[in-house]
Design a protein around this motif. Structure first.
Motif, PDB file in Angstrom:
ATOM      1  N   MET A   1       9.809   6.128  12.634  1.00 42.20           N
ATOM      2  CA  MET A   1       8.562   5.669  11.865  1.00 42.20           C
ATOM      3  C   MET A   1       9.053   4.156  11.133  1.00 42.20           C
ATOM      4  SD  MET A   1       7.952   9.168   9.595  1.00 42.20           S
ATOM      5  CE  MET A   1       7.170  10.608  10.363  1.00 42.20           C
ATOM      6  N   TYR A   2       7.629   3.665  10.819  1.00 41.63           N
ATOM      7  CA  TYR A   2       7.708   2.382  10.188  1.00 41.63           C
ATOM      8  C   TYR A   2       7.254   2.589   8.565  1.00 41.63           C
ATOM      9  CZ  TYR A   2       6.155  -2.428   9.417  1.00 41.63           C
ATOM     10  OH  TYR A   2       6.109  -3.733   8.954  1.00 41.63           O
ATOM     11  N   ILE A   3       7.912   2.276   7.764  1.00 38.33           N
ATOM     12  CA  ILE A   3       8.035   2.669   6.534  1.00 38.33           C
ATOM     13  C   ILE A   3       7.672   1.373   5.570  1.00 38.33           C
ATOM     14  CG2 ILE A   3       8.726   3.742   4.324  1.00 38.33           C
ATOM     15  CD1 ILE A   3      10.131   5.873   6.096  1.00 38.33           C
ATOM     16  N   ILE A   4       6.593   1.441   5.087  1.00 40.59           N
ATOM     17  CA  ILE A   4       6.285   0.294   3.951  1.00 40.59           C
ATOM     18  C   ILE A   4       6.472   0.689   2.648  1.00 40.59           C
ATOM     19  CG2 ILE A   4       4.649  -1.415   3.180  1.00 40.59           C
ATOM     20  CD1 ILE A   4       3.357  -1.167   6.143  1.00 40.59           C
ATOM     21  N   LYS A   5       7.320   0.309   2.009  1.00 42.12           N
ATOM     22  CA  LYS A   5       7.528   0.625   0.378  1.00 42.12           C
ATOM     23  C   LYS A   5       7.070  -0.593  -0.620  1.00 42.12           C
ATOM     24  CE  LYS A   5      11.619   3.536   1.122  1.00 42.12           C
ATOM     25  NZ  LYS A   5      12.949   4.037   0.387  1.00 42.12           N
ATOM     26  N   LEU A   6       6.174  -0.016  -1.434  1.00 38.84           N
ATOM     27  CA  LEU A   6       5.335  -0.871  -2.460  1.00 38.84           C
ATOM     28  C   LEU A   6       5.604  -0.298  -3.937  1.00 38.84           C
ATOM     29  CD1 LEU A   6       2.097  -0.880  -0.753  1.00 38.84           C
ATOM     30  CD2 LEU A   6       3.744  -2.534  -0.607  1.00 38.84           C
ATOM     31  N   ASN A   7       5.694  -1.125  -4.830  1.00 39.11           N
ATOM     32  CA  ASN A   7       6.042  -0.925  -5.950  1.00 39.11           C
ATOM     33  C   ASN A   7       4.802  -0.069  -6.790  1.00 39.11           C
ATOM     34  OD1 ASN A   7       8.687  -1.489  -6.480  1.00 39.11           O
ATOM     35  ND2 ASN A   7       8.157  -3.728  -6.805  1.00 39.11           N
ATOM     36  N   ALA A   8       3.595  -0.964  -6.698  1.00 37.81           N
ATOM     37  CA  ALA A   8       2.227  -0.590  -6.942  1.00 37.81           C
ATOM     38  C   ALA A   8       1.048  -1.001  -6.156  1.00 37.81           C
ATOM     39  CB  ALA A   8       2.043  -1.055  -8.536  1.00 37.81           C
ATOM     40  N   ILE A   9       0.237   0.078  -6.209  1.00 33.93           N
ATOM     41  CA  ILE A   9      -1.000  -0.169  -5.172  1.00 33.93           C
ATOM     42  C   ILE A   9      -2.154   0.587  -5.584  1.00 33.93           C
ATOM     43  CG2 ILE A   9      -0.380   1.587  -3.606  1.00 33.93           C
ATOM     44  CD1 ILE A   9      -1.635  -1.574  -2.636  1.00 33.93           C
ATOM     45  N   ASP A  10      -3.345   0.465  -5.454  1.00 41.67           N
ATOM     46  CA  ASP A  10      -4.504   1.039  -6.067  1.00 41.67           C
ATOM     47  C   ASP A  10      -4.415   2.601  -5.354  1.00 41.67           C
ATOM     48  OD1 ASP A  10      -5.259   0.294  -3.331  1.00 41.67           O
ATOM     49  OD2 ASP A  10      -7.192  -0.276  -4.069  1.00 41.67           O
ATOM     50  N   SER A  11      -4.041   2.666  -3.991  1.00 48.32           N
ATOM     51  CA  SER A  11      -4.191   4.019  -3.361  1.00 48.32           C
ATOM     52  C   SER A  11      -3.398   3.485  -1.922  1.00 48.32           C
ATOM     53  CB  SER A  11      -5.479   4.481  -3.036  1.00 48.32           C
ATOM     54  OG  SER A  11      -5.648   5.419  -1.887  1.00 48.32           O
ATOM     55  N   THR A  12      -2.535   4.495  -1.710  1.00 51.52           N
ATOM     56  CA  THR A  12      -1.734   4.150  -0.291  1.00 51.52           C
ATOM     57  C   THR A  12      -2.883   4.502   0.732  1.00 51.52           C
ATOM     58  OG1 THR A  12      -0.801   6.556  -0.429  1.00 51.52           O
ATOM     59  CG2 THR A  12       0.727   4.709  -1.157  1.00 51.52           C
ATOM     60  N   ASN A  13      -3.582   5.614   0.602  1.00 51.84           N
ATOM     61  CA  ASN A  13      -4.838   5.751   1.740  1.00 51.84           C
ATOM     62  C   ASN A  13      -5.552   4.578   1.884  1.00 51.84           C
ATOM     63  OD1 ASN A  13      -3.847   8.293   2.381  1.00 51.84           O
ATOM     64  ND2 ASN A  13      -5.897   8.995   2.445  1.00 51.84           N
ATOM     65  N   THR A  14      -5.920   4.021   0.915  1.00 54.66           N
ATOM     66  CA  THR A  14      -6.922   2.688   0.908  1.00 54.66           C
ATOM     67  C   THR A  14      -6.216   1.802   1.886  1.00 54.66           C
ATOM     68  OG1 THR A  14      -7.806   3.253  -1.107  1.00 54.66           O
ATOM     69  CG2 THR A  14      -8.384   1.118  -0.258  1.00 54.66           C
ATOM     70  N   TYR A  15      -4.878   1.367   1.239  1.00 59.69           N
ATOM     71  CA  TYR A  15      -3.956   0.478   1.875  1.00 59.69           C
ATOM     72  C   TYR A  15      -3.911   0.585   3.472  1.00 59.69           C
ATOM     73  CZ  TYR A  15       0.189  -2.627   2.865  1.00 59.69           C
ATOM     74  OH  TYR A  15       0.857  -3.603   3.274  1.00 59.69           O
ATOM     75  N   LEU A  16      -3.758   1.914   4.005  1.00 60.50           N
ATOM     76  CA  LEU A  16      -3.453   2.150   5.402  1.00 60.50           C
ATOM     77  C   LEU A  16      -4.973   2.038   5.904  1.00 60.50           C
ATOM     78  CD1 LEU A  16      -1.262   5.012   6.256  1.00 60.50           C
ATOM     79  CD2 LEU A  16      -1.179   2.712   6.992  1.00 60.50           C
TER      80      LEU A  16
END
Length: 243
Positions: free
Chosen positions: A1-16
């Motif tokens: 798996m390729y894991i991207i870790k973020l501190n804050a985002i509006d929505s992880t679904n929106t990002y993907l």
């Protein structure tokens, strides 16, 4: 798996989803956020989560093996993978509240939001959003919510919980290529909250009525036995199972 870790985002679904518009992400790309400023649930609801206390993540899965009318099996596989993970973590009395909320002790601990990428009437990929309440202790105005910590008294390592979740979600998603949908559907129905029990439902015009859950059809619609032995099927936009 390729894991991207973020501190804050509006929505992880929106990002993907934004990534998938430009180019399909690698299979099993995972985006994890410590905080979602605009986390989303089913039918436009908001997913509330205390910063750094819980797991909020999304997984991209390539699903070209499925037809558009088989897309609910993605939801089934994800829900069953999470159930298997929670059992490994020894979380008690787990049930799936149709279509894909996960309950323990009749309290909601997991929400799932699946958004599929469809091009030319073909399934291309699936963006699978998961919110799991891990160490949160207080839920304002959410009487039916709980967390792993409240259920067991344990303070969990979120990274360890994430590892267990991703392992079992991947295992179940991989079974979709075998098209063994009958067994998946049977396993899902066996885990349904209130299956074969008298239950109360609310239609989306606000009316309440009683019935028995008999299972689901292959499209994921809820099969209900109503008064006078009337059987009906409802999709997510038509009916809500009350607690």
């Amino acid at each position: 798996m390729y894991i991207i870790k973020l501190n804050a985002i509006d929505s992880t679904n929106t990002y993907l989803k934004a990534l998938s518009v430009k180019k399909m992400p690698k299979d099993y790309t995972v985006v994890v956020a410590e905080e979602q400023t605009n986390g989303r649930g089913q039918l436009g609801t908001k997913w509330q989560s205390e910063t750094s206390k819980n797991l909020t993540f999304s997984v991209f899965k390539e699903v070209r093996c499925l037809n558009v009318n088989e897309q609910f099996f993605i939801s089934i596989a994800v829900a069953l993978g999470i159930v298997k993970a929670l059992r490994e973590l020894q979380i008690p009395k787990i049930k799936i509240k149709w279509p894909n909320d996960i309950l323990s002790e009749n309290k909601k601990i997991v929400g799932i939001l699946i958004e599929n990428v469809i091009k030319n009437n073909r399934l291309e990929g699936s963006v699978i959003g998961v919110g799991l309440n891990v160490n949160q202790k207080f839920f304002d105005n959410l009487p039916n919510a709980s967390s792993l910590h409240l259920l067991t008294g344990i303070v969990y390592s979120k990274d360890e919980v994430l590892h267990v979740l991703l392992k079992h979600i991947q295992d179940y998603l991989n079974t979709l290529t075998s098209s063994n949908f009958k067994d998946l559907k049977s396993e899902y129905e066996a885990m349904l909250f209130r299956i074969k029990k008298p239950s109360t439902f609310k239609s989306f015009n606000g009316e309440t009525f009683s019935g028995f859950i008999e299972g689901i059809n292959d499209d994921g619609k809820l099969k209900l036995l109503l008064e006078d032995d009337i059987r009906k099927e409802y999709d997510l936009k038509e009916v809500q199972l009350l607690y």
